[in-house]
Every structure is written in structure tokens, then in C-alpha cells.
Design a protein around this motif. Structure first.
Motif, PDB file in Angstrom:
ATOM      1  N   GLY A   1       0.638   5.317  -0.104  1.00  0.00           N
ATOM      2  CA  GLY A   1       1.064   5.095  -1.661  1.00  0.00           C
ATOM      3  C   GLY A   1       0.690   6.546  -1.960  1.00  0.00           C
ATOM      4  O   GLY A   1       1.607   7.320  -2.787  1.00  0.00           O
ATOM      5  N   ASN A   2      -0.458   7.077  -1.917  1.00  0.00           N
ATOM      6  CA  ASN A   2      -1.109   8.266  -2.449  1.00  0.00           C
ATOM      7  C   ASN A   2      -0.175   9.524  -1.914  1.00  0.00           C
ATOM      8  O   ASN A   2       0.332  10.388  -2.438  1.00  0.00           O
ATOM      9  CB  ASN A   2      -2.355   8.395  -2.215  1.00  0.00           C
ATOM     10  CG  ASN A   2      -3.463   7.639  -3.047  1.00  0.00           C
ATOM     11  OD1 ASN A   2      -2.863   7.176  -4.190  1.00  0.00           O
ATOM     12  ND2 ASN A   2      -4.486   7.291  -2.564  1.00  0.00           N
ATOM     13  N   PHE A   3       0.218   9.373  -0.575  1.00  0.00           N
ATOM     14  CA  PHE A   3       0.940  10.228   0.021  1.00  0.00           C
ATOM     15  C   PHE A   3       2.174  10.595  -0.324  1.00  0.00           C
ATOM     16  O   PHE A   3       2.707  11.663  -0.733  1.00  0.00           O
ATOM     17  CB  PHE A   3       0.883  10.208   1.610  1.00  0.00           C
ATOM     18  CG  PHE A   3       1.664  11.094   2.348  1.00  0.00           C
ATOM     19  CD1 PHE A   3       1.059  12.028   2.901  1.00  0.00           C
ATOM     20  CD2 PHE A   3       3.164  11.008   2.443  1.00  0.00           C
ATOM     21  CE1 PHE A   3       1.707  13.290   3.581  1.00  0.00           C
ATOM     22  CE2 PHE A   3       3.544  11.875   3.340  1.00  0.00           C
ATOM     23  CZ  PHE A   3       2.902  12.987   3.732  1.00  0.00           C
TER      24      PHE A   3
ATOM     25  N   ALA B   1       8.595   5.188  -6.742  1.00  0.00           N
ATOM     26  CA  ALA B   1       8.317   3.604  -6.936  1.00  0.00           C
ATOM     27  C   ALA B   1       7.504   3.073  -5.831  1.00  0.00           C
ATOM     28  O   ALA B   1       6.654   2.278  -5.977  1.00  0.00           O
ATOM     29  CB  ALA B   1       9.564   2.749  -7.275  1.00  0.00           C
ATOM     30  N   ALA B   2       7.826   3.362  -4.517  1.00  0.00           N
ATOM     31  CA  ALA B   2       7.054   2.855  -3.367  1.00  0.00           C
ATOM     32  C   ALA B   2       5.790   3.141  -3.497  1.00  0.00           C
ATOM     33  O   ALA B   2       4.844   2.288  -3.295  1.00  0.00           O
ATOM     34  CB  ALA B   2       7.984   3.253  -2.256  1.00  0.00           C
ATOM     35  N   SER B   3       5.350   4.275  -4.037  1.00  0.00           N
ATOM     36  CA  SER B   3       3.732   4.566  -4.172  1.00  0.00           C
ATOM     37  C   SER B   3       2.939   3.536  -4.806  1.00  0.00           C
ATOM     38  O   SER B   3       1.980   3.482  -4.595  1.00  0.00           O
ATOM     39  CB  SER B   3       3.796   6.141  -4.613  1.00  0.00           C
ATOM     40  OG  SER B   3       4.226   5.919  -5.957  1.00  0.00           O
ATOM     41  N   ALA B   4       3.579   3.004  -5.830  1.00  0.00           N
ATOM     42  CA  ALA B   4       2.943   1.957  -6.672  1.00  0.00           C
ATOM     43  C   ALA B   4       2.991   0.626  -5.700  1.00  0.00           C
ATOM     44  O   ALA B   4       2.074  -0.261  -5.779  1.00  0.00           O
ATOM     45  CB  ALA B   4       3.524   1.948  -7.904  1.00  0.00           C
TER      46      ALA B   4
ATOM     47  N   SER C   1      10.893  -8.684  -0.257  1.00  0.00           N
ATOM     48  CA  SER C   1      11.893  -7.987  -0.144  1.00  0.00           C
ATOM     49  C   SER C   1      12.217  -6.915  -0.888  1.00  0.00           C
ATOM     50  O   SER C   1      12.890  -5.860  -0.578  1.00  0.00           O
ATOM     51  CB  SER C   1      13.095  -9.229  -0.493  1.00  0.00           C
ATOM     52  OG  SER C   1      12.788 -10.318  -0.032  1.00  0.00           O
ATOM     53  N   THR C   2      12.243  -6.952  -2.346  1.00  0.00           N
ATOM     54  CA  THR C   2      12.478  -5.979  -3.397  1.00  0.00           C
ATOM     55  C   THR C   2      11.827  -4.686  -2.965  1.00  0.00           C
ATOM     56  O   THR C   2      11.973  -3.628  -3.048  1.00  0.00           O
ATOM     57  CB  THR C   2      12.488  -6.174  -4.606  1.00  0.00           C
ATOM     58  OG1 THR C   2      11.137  -6.982  -4.959  1.00  0.00           O
ATOM     59  CG2 THR C   2      13.566  -7.083  -5.221  1.00  0.00           C
ATOM     60  N   THR C   3      10.161  -4.936  -2.773  1.00  0.00           N
ATOM     61  CA  THR C   3       9.415  -3.861  -2.635  1.00  0.00           C
ATOM     62  C   THR C   3       9.701  -3.161  -1.254  1.00  0.00           C
ATOM     63  O   THR C   3       9.511  -1.924  -1.012  1.00  0.00           O
ATOM     64  CB  THR C   3       7.996  -4.255  -2.829  1.00  0.00           C
ATOM     65  OG1 THR C   3       7.566  -5.166  -2.080  1.00  0.00           O
ATOM     66  CG2 THR C   3       7.620  -4.682  -4.307  1.00  0.00           C
ATOM     67  N   THR C   4       9.597  -3.997  -0.301  1.00  0.00           N
ATOM     68  CA  THR C   4       9.831  -3.340   1.066  1.00  0.00           C
ATOM     69  C   THR C   4      11.225  -2.825   1.191  1.00  0.00           C
ATOM     70  O   THR C   4      11.405  -1.676   1.860  1.00  0.00           O
ATOM     71  CB  THR C   4       9.944  -4.538   2.208  1.00  0.00           C
ATOM     72  OG1 THR C   4       8.928  -5.345   2.133  1.00  0.00           O
ATOM     73  CG2 THR C   4       9.837  -3.782   3.419  1.00  0.00           C
ATOM     74  N   SER C   5      12.172  -3.174   0.399  1.00  0.00           N
ATOM     75  CA  SER C   5      13.374  -2.531   0.555  1.00  0.00           C
ATOM     76  C   SER C   5      13.403  -1.058  -0.227  1.00  0.00           C
ATOM     77  O   SER C   5      14.024  -0.167   0.418  1.00  0.00           O
ATOM     78  CB  SER C   5      14.685  -3.295  -0.314  1.00  0.00           C
ATOM     79  OG  SER C   5      15.419  -2.483  -1.029  1.00  0.00           O
ATOM     80  N   ASN C   6      12.438  -1.202  -1.068  1.00  0.00           N
ATOM     81  CA  ASN C   6      12.230   0.233  -2.021  1.00  0.00           C
ATOM     82  C   ASN C   6      11.684   1.263  -0.894  1.00  0.00           C
ATOM     83  O   ASN C   6      11.938   2.420  -0.998  1.00  0.00           O
ATOM     84  CB  ASN C   6      11.686  -0.079  -3.197  1.00  0.00           C
ATOM     85  CG  ASN C   6      11.581   1.182  -4.156  1.00  0.00           C
ATOM     86  OD1 ASN C   6      11.434   2.293  -3.658  1.00  0.00           O
ATOM     87  ND2 ASN C   6      11.919   0.857  -5.459  1.00  0.00           N
TER      88      ASN C   6
END
Lengths: 127, 247
Positions: A18-20, B30-33, B167-172
Motif C-alpha cells: 500500500g505504501n509503495f 485507490a489500491a494503496s488504501a 472482488s471490487t478491491t482485488t479488481s482495483n
């Protein structure tokens, strides 16, 4: 990452990724912003011609070309360096996963990740 | 991306290039969060990225060889489909199917995700179908310069029976890698223009930041309907322009 004897916890790994990703996007955006400011300062008054496709000059579609224009402190070269950093962010994330799976000695996922990494490099360098 | 071609008259190929850039930016941002919150299943993502990367490379290769007219028509159809999807309510749930699935177990795909009642485990189903759909999602992404998140969610939600949030977050999580796979090709073909991608990327990042703040207060129903109407309009115009040979 829920394997026994993992050298790190799943949460640690997720935080690292995430940080990366966040750092990569912020870095890329900053470079683009700086390049954009220079570009607008120099060319802001011109009308763009994006309704006609002519392909970008060789200088911006090869890695060496981009770095040589960027080092000349030209706005567009710096923007392209930033865009390249953005494209490299997910690719580097895959490399990070590759290292993590290797540390876990999860060879099946090491090979999956290696395939993805290879495809990404092929796209960027060879295609 | 249709906004660029339809409203500002930008050539479709430049629009695809800039769109890819914006897709990578929002996805990684978005994925970082999401990754930190523990929703994304990194193994499922990594495994399916094989499919999306192959698809994306194929799609991007095709895009450089077929006429923009056809790209416009395909794009219109995809938009039409997402408009239909946005008018329908999402079916929540799935996930907790009890039977372990042979392939999923061999691939160590089963995992847990946080809910109000603490960590809940789920089992993954339909791996071959999900993998196949991901090839398609990757191809569309490479061909049109979109994230094709809707199709990825469809594959994981319906075919693989993952919980909706997973599903939604893995898709992102996967979108960034899928887009990077085709971006390389677009990049070396000169489809990515600095003057155009710069405002698009910075604008999209600012927009998605503001949007995530707004989203907390917005009415989801109204949002979906407005979104659906806008997409429907774009789909119609895209297909019309493609058929009439104006793109």
C-alpha cells in the motif's frame, strides 16, 4: 500470506505494498506537475493538435530518448519521465510481490509472479 | 476517454494512451488504501494477473492494427453494457460457499476478509471460468485503454464467488498491472502524448480525491442513475460515429 513460518505477517506485507503504491503515484504526479509547469510556461499559448494523430517522435517513445530530453530540462521530456514512473509503479509492485513470495519459499507463486513480470517487461522493452 | 474524443475531438489513439495513464494513476492510488484494509486477495490478484496481462498485450497489439472505427464501435458496446449494469442494483453476498474447490485449494486462493463480525473466511470457486473472463477483461483493457473493472468484478463476483468487497478491491489492485501491460506497447508506439496526458492524469487524481470525499455524502441511487444516463449517451454517440466513419 498466511503460510506457517512466514518471515512477515500478511498485514505487514499489505502495508508495504500500500505504501509503495502511494509513494509511486505521488512521485510520478510530482514529476509530471513540474514538467507540466515548465511545458505550459514555454508552450502554454499554443493550440494543441490532438485531433490529428501523428505518433510521438522517436525521442519520446524510447527510454533513452526520454531521459536525454528530460536532462535537457525540457518540459515534455520531464512529463514523459513522470508518466514512465507511473507505468513503472505497478511493475515494481509485481517485483515486490515476487521478492515476498520468494522469501516465503512459495515457489508456485514465485513462478506465477515471474510470468506476469516477464510479460510486463516484454511489453515495455521488446514490443 | 470517450469524453476526450467526443467533446474535445482528440484522436482516438491519443485518447486511449491518456486514458491508460489515468487508469494506472487512479488504480494505484485507490489500491494503496484498500490493500492496507485487508480486503484485497493478493494471491487471487497475482494469479489472475497472468490472464489479464496476456489479454492486455493481445488487446494492445490488436489496437495498433485495426481501424479506429471498429475500436469506437466496440467501445460503444462496452459502454452500453456498463450503462445497463449501473441501472441494476448490485447483488451482494456470495462468498461463504462451504464446499472446498480442488483447483482453488491447490492454488491456495481461499482466504479471509474483515467484516463487522471480525475476520470471515471464504472459499473460491470457478477458477477456470474466472481465468477465462480475465483474459477477455485484459483484452478489452488493452484494446480500449480502460481498466475494465466491471468485467473483472463480474469474473470474481459471479464466477469465482468471492465476497463483493474482495472482488471490487482485488479488481482495483489488478487494474494497475493490466493497464501497465498495455501501456508499455502504447508507449513505444507513440500513443502517449505528454501535453495531453499531463492534464488528464493530474485532473483525474484531483478528481478521484475529491470524489472519494463526496461519495461519503452522495445518494448512491441518484449517482448510479446519473452515471448510467451519461454513459448511455456516450455509448450511442460512439457507436454512431464509428458506424458513420467519423472517428
Amino acid at each position: 500470506m498466511s503460510e506457517h513460518k512466514a518471515p512477515f505477517t500478511e498485514q505487514q506485507f499489505e502495508n508495504l505494498i500500500g505504501n509503495f503504491l502511494r509513494a509511486g503515484v505521488i512521485l510520478a504526479a510530482s514529476i509530471v506537475l513540474i514538467g507540466g509547469a515548465i511545458y505550459l510556461y514555454r508552450h502554454g499559448a499554443e493550440t494543441p493538435e490532438h485531433h490529428v494523430f501523428h505518433g510521438e517522435p522517436q525521442a519520446w517513445s524510447t527510454l533513452a530518448g526520454i531521459f536525454s530530453t528530460a536532462t535537457l530540462k525540457r518540459g515534455q521530456g520531464i512529463i514523459m519521465t513522470g508518466l514512465l514512473a507511473l507505468i513503472l509503479t505497478p511493475i515494481a509492485r509485481v517485483a515486490l510481490c515476487l521478492a515476498a513470495f520468494a522469501l516465503e519459499r512459495d515457489w508456485m507463486y514465485v513462478s506465477f509472479t515471474a510470468i506476469v513480470f516477464g510479460l510486463l517487461l516484454y511489453s515495455l522493452l521488446a514490443a | 476517454m470517450p469524453m476526450l474524443t467526443l467533446a474535445f475531438g482528440v484522436d482516438l489513439r491519443y485518447a486511449i494512451g491518456s486514458s491508460l495513464v489515468s487508469v494506472i494513476a487512479t488504480s494505484s492510488g485507490a489500491a494503496s488504501a484498500y490493500v492496507k484494509e485487508g480486503f484485497s486477495n493478493i494471491r487471487v490478484g497475482m494469479f489472475l494477473e497472468i490472464a489479464t496481462s496476456i489479454g492486455a498485450l493481445t488487446g494492445a497489439y490488436l489496437a495498433t492494427h485495426i481501424s479506429t472505427k471498429w475500436i469506437a464501435i466496440i467501445f460503444g458496446l462496452v459502454l452500453l453494457y456498463s450503462a445497463v449494469l449501473s441501472f441494476r442494483s448490485p447483488e451482494l453476498g456470495s462468498g461463504k460457499t462451504a464446499h472446498p474447490n480442488g483447483i482453488a485449494t491447490a492454488l491456495k486462493l481461499d482466504s479471509t476478509y474483515p467484516t463487522e463480525r471480525g475476520l470471515e473466511s471464504y472459499r473460491v470457486q470457478g477458477v477456470p471460468l474466472g481465468f477465462g473472463l480475465m483474459l477477455g477483461a485484459g483484452a478489452l483493457s488493452g484494446l480500449l485503454g480502460i481498466g475494465s473493472g466491471a468485467m473483472k468484478v463480474l469474473a470474481m463476483d459471479r464466477a469465482m464467488r468471492l465476497p463483493f468487497k474482495v472482488s471490487t478491491t482485488t479488481s482495483n489492485f489488478m487494474i494497475g498491472v493490466t493497464a501497465a501491460a498495455s501501456a508499455g506497447i502504447y508507449f513505444s508506439r507513440g500513443y502517449i502524448d505528454p501535453g495531453l496526458s499531463m492534464p488528464v492524469m493530474l485532473g483525474v487524481l484531483t478528481g478521484s480525491f475529491a470524489g472519494s470525499k463526496l461519495l461519503a455524502r452522495a445518494q448512491v441511487r441518484t449517482l448510479r442513475i446519473v452515471f448510467g444516463l451519461v454513459i448511455l449517451l456516450m455509448a450511442g454517440e460512439m457507436i454512431y460515429n464509428g458506424v458513420a466513419g467519423k472517428i
